[in-house]
Scaffold this motif. Sequence first.
Motif, PDB file in Angstrom:
ATOM      1  N   LEU A  35      -2.391  -2.114   4.237  1.00 16.35           N
ATOM      2  CA  LEU A  35      -2.896  -3.303   3.554  1.00 16.35           C
ATOM      3  C   LEU A  35      -2.618  -4.548   4.392  1.00 16.35           C
ATOM      4  CD1 LEU A  35      -4.193  -4.712   1.150  1.00 16.35           C
ATOM      5  CD2 LEU A  35      -1.941  -4.725   0.034  1.00 16.35           C
ATOM      6  N   TYR A  36      -1.366  -4.749   4.809  1.00 17.87           N
ATOM      7  CA  TYR A  36      -1.090  -5.973   5.579  1.00 17.87           C
ATOM      8  C   TYR A  36      -1.703  -5.916   6.973  1.00 17.87           C
ATOM      9  CZ  TYR A  36       3.091  -4.020   8.042  1.00 17.87           C
ATOM     10  OH  TYR A  36       3.945  -3.301   8.817  1.00 17.87           O
ATOM     11  N   ARG A  37      -1.772  -4.735   7.563  1.00 21.01           N
ATOM     12  CA  ARG A  37      -2.412  -4.636   8.880  1.00 21.01           C
ATOM     13  C   ARG A  37      -3.921  -4.879   8.785  1.00 21.01           C
ATOM     14  NH1 ARG A  37       0.637  -0.338  12.699  1.00 21.01           N
ATOM     15  NH2 ARG A  37       2.722  -1.084  12.236  1.00 21.01           N
ATOM     16  N   GLU A  38      -4.530  -4.341   7.752  1.00 17.95           N
ATOM     17  CA  GLU A  38      -5.965  -4.529   7.538  1.00 17.95           C
ATOM     18  C   GLU A  38      -6.279  -6.009   7.290  1.00 17.95           C
ATOM     19  OE1 GLU A  38      -9.847  -3.198   7.488  1.00 17.95           O
ATOM     20  OE2 GLU A  38      -8.117  -1.930   7.888  1.00 17.95           O
ATOM     21  N   ALA A  39      -5.369  -6.706   6.590  1.00 19.92           N
ATOM     22  CA  ALA A  39      -5.555  -8.135   6.314  1.00 19.92           C
ATOM     23  C   ALA A  39      -5.178  -8.998   7.512  1.00 19.92           C
ATOM     24  CB  ALA A  39      -4.735  -8.534   5.095  1.00 19.92           C
ATOM     25  N   ARG A  40      -4.538  -8.384   8.503  1.00 21.68           N
ATOM     26  CA  ARG A  40      -4.100  -9.087   9.714  1.00 21.68           C
ATOM     27  C   ARG A  40      -3.063 -10.166   9.385  1.00 21.68           C
ATOM     28  NH1 ARG A  40      -6.139  -6.068  13.910  1.00 21.68           N
ATOM     29  NH2 ARG A  40      -6.829  -7.736  15.246  1.00 21.68           N
ATOM     30  N   VAL A  41      -2.125  -9.782   8.478  1.00 21.82           N
ATOM     31  CA  VAL A  41      -1.003 -10.670   8.154  1.00 21.82           C
ATOM     32  C   VAL A  41       0.285  -9.883   8.352  1.00 21.82           C
ATOM     33  CG1 VAL A  41      -2.375 -12.014   6.505  1.00 21.82           C
ATOM     34  CG2 VAL A  41      -0.990 -10.102   5.677  1.00 21.82           C
ATOM     35  N   SER A  42       1.402 -10.575   8.316  1.00 25.17           N
ATOM     36  CA  SER A  42       2.690  -9.885   8.474  1.00 25.17           C
ATOM     37  C   SER A  42       3.107  -9.228   7.160  1.00 25.17           C
ATOM     38  CB  SER A  42       3.762 -10.885   8.911  1.00 25.17           C
ATOM     39  OG  SER A  42       4.070 -11.748   7.826  1.00 25.17           O
ATOM     40  N   ARG A  43       4.034  -8.306   7.265  1.00 29.96           N
ATOM     41  CA  ARG A  43       4.546  -7.656   6.057  1.00 29.96           C
ATOM     42  C   ARG A  43       5.220  -8.682   5.147  1.00 29.96           C
ATOM     43  NH1 ARG A  43       5.231  -2.365   4.452  1.00 29.96           N
ATOM     44  NH2 ARG A  43       6.557  -2.236   2.626  1.00 29.96           N
ATOM     45  N   ALA A  44       5.945  -9.600   5.731  1.00 31.46           N
ATOM     46  CA  ALA A  44       6.631 -10.628   4.940  1.00 31.46           C
ATOM     47  C   ALA A  44       5.616 -11.472   4.175  1.00 31.46           C
ATOM     48  CB  ALA A  44       7.486 -11.511   5.850  1.00 31.46           C
ATOM     49  N   THR A  45       4.506 -11.813   4.818  1.00 36.42           N
ATOM     50  CA  THR A  45       3.462 -12.595   4.145  1.00 36.42           C
ATOM     51  C   THR A  45       2.873 -11.785   2.999  1.00 36.42           C
ATOM     52  OG1 THR A  45       2.973 -13.810   6.174  1.00 36.42           O
ATOM     53  CG2 THR A  45       1.263 -13.783   4.471  1.00 36.42           C
ATOM     54  N   MET A  46       2.600 -10.513   3.239  1.00 37.64           N
ATOM     55  CA  MET A  46       2.065  -9.659   2.176  1.00 37.64           C
ATOM     56  C   MET A  46       3.051  -9.590   1.012  1.00 37.64           C
ATOM     57  SD  MET A  46       1.345  -5.540   2.052  1.00 37.64           S
ATOM     58  CE  MET A  46       3.106  -5.242   2.127  1.00 37.64           C
ATOM     59  N   ASN A  47       4.321  -9.466   1.312  1.00 40.18           N
ATOM     60  CA  ASN A  47       5.341  -9.351   0.260  1.00 40.18           C
ATOM     61  C   ASN A  47       5.400 -10.598  -0.623  1.00 40.18           C
ATOM     62  OD1 ASN A  47       6.064  -6.743   0.898  1.00 40.18           O
ATOM     63  ND2 ASN A  47       7.705  -7.378   2.302  1.00 40.18           N
ATOM     64  N   ARG A  48       5.001 -11.740  -0.096  1.00 42.43           N
ATOM     65  CA  ARG A  48       4.988 -12.965  -0.900  1.00 42.43           C
ATOM     66  C   ARG A  48       3.747 -13.044  -1.792  1.00 42.43           C
ATOM     67  NH1 ARG A  48       6.442 -15.226   4.049  1.00 42.43           N
ATOM     68  NH2 ARG A  48       4.444 -16.298   4.200  1.00 42.43           N
ATOM     69  N   ALA A  49       2.749 -12.206  -1.545  1.00 44.44           N
ATOM     70  CA  ALA A  49       1.511 -12.202  -2.345  1.00 44.44           C
ATOM     71  C   ALA A  49       1.715 -11.276  -3.535  1.00 44.44           C
ATOM     72  CB  ALA A  49       0.333 -11.770  -1.489  1.00 44.44           C
ATOM     73  N   THR A  50       2.525 -11.700  -4.475  1.00 49.03           N
ATOM     74  CA  THR A  50       2.923 -10.842  -5.594  1.00 49.03           C
ATOM     75  C   THR A  50       1.745 -10.432  -6.481  1.00 49.03           C
ATOM     76  OG1 THR A  50       3.530 -12.808  -6.850  1.00 49.03           O
ATOM     77  CG2 THR A  50       5.298 -11.692  -5.631  1.00 49.03           C
ATOM     78  N   ALA A  51       0.780 -11.311  -6.671  1.00 54.70           N
ATOM     79  CA  ALA A  51      -0.377 -10.964  -7.518  1.00 54.70           C
ATOM     80  C   ALA A  51      -1.206  -9.857  -6.858  1.00 54.70           C
ATOM     81  CB  ALA A  51      -1.243 -12.201  -7.773  1.00 54.70           C
ATOM     82  N   VAL A  52      -1.388  -9.960  -5.556  1.00 49.22           N
ATOM     83  CA  VAL A  52      -2.145  -8.933  -4.838  1.00 49.22           C
ATOM     84  C   VAL A  52      -1.385  -7.611  -4.863  1.00 49.22           C
ATOM     85  CG1 VAL A  52      -3.100  -8.232  -2.597  1.00 49.22           C
ATOM     86  CG2 VAL A  52      -3.296 -10.617  -3.339  1.00 49.22           C
ATOM     87  N   LEU A  53      -0.083  -7.667  -4.648  1.00 45.72           N
ATOM     88  CA  LEU A  53       0.728  -6.443  -4.667  1.00 45.72           C
ATOM     89  C   LEU A  53       0.737  -5.806  -6.053  1.00 45.72           C
ATOM     90  CD1 LEU A  53       3.758  -7.310  -2.354  1.00 45.72           C
ATOM     91  CD2 LEU A  53       1.788  -5.833  -1.869  1.00 45.72           C
ATOM     92  N   ALA A  54       0.731  -6.628  -7.086  1.00 50.42           N
ATOM     93  CA  ALA A  54       0.682  -6.079  -8.450  1.00 50.42           C
ATOM     94  C   ALA A  54      -0.650  -5.356  -8.669  1.00 50.42           C
ATOM     95  CB  ALA A  54       0.863  -7.196  -9.477  1.00 50.42           C
TER      96      ALA A  54
END
Length: 142
Positions: A35-54
């Motif tokens: 997911l984070y690689r496909e979005a071309r963002v870091s894992r830390a950035t993905m982890n802050r996107a709580t709504a998307v992760l939910a």
Amino acid sequence: MSVSAATEKALREAMTRLVEGHPRFTDGALTKENLYREARVSRATMNRATAVLADWDTYVSEHGRRTRGESQRDAEIAELTRKLKAKTMECTQLQQKLDAAATVIAALHHDNEALREHIHSRSDGRVVAFPGRWRGEDHEVR
């Protein structure tokens, strides 16, 4: 702390690509790493996107980790397996019919040979009806 609208959009688009089986930058497996690689963002950035992760966790818990492509592939394999079993059964039945026909042909061949031998063994030239097992009669013909 949350993420920018652009980052959330990138993560949701990446999620859509992964779910639909059209990844651009990963192998397509439904993992957070993809997911984070496909979005071309870091894992830390993905982890802050709580709504998307939910949303991601909800989707994965409801649908499993198989992509649509994998599900379609598995459904196609199941259908082909079903068709193969049906064709195998059909071939078995046809082979049984073929074996039965070969038995009948062999019996008819044997009867034909016996008739030829019987006719050939007669020296007077008369044609004699072979005692038929189907008619149950024996006639001589002049």
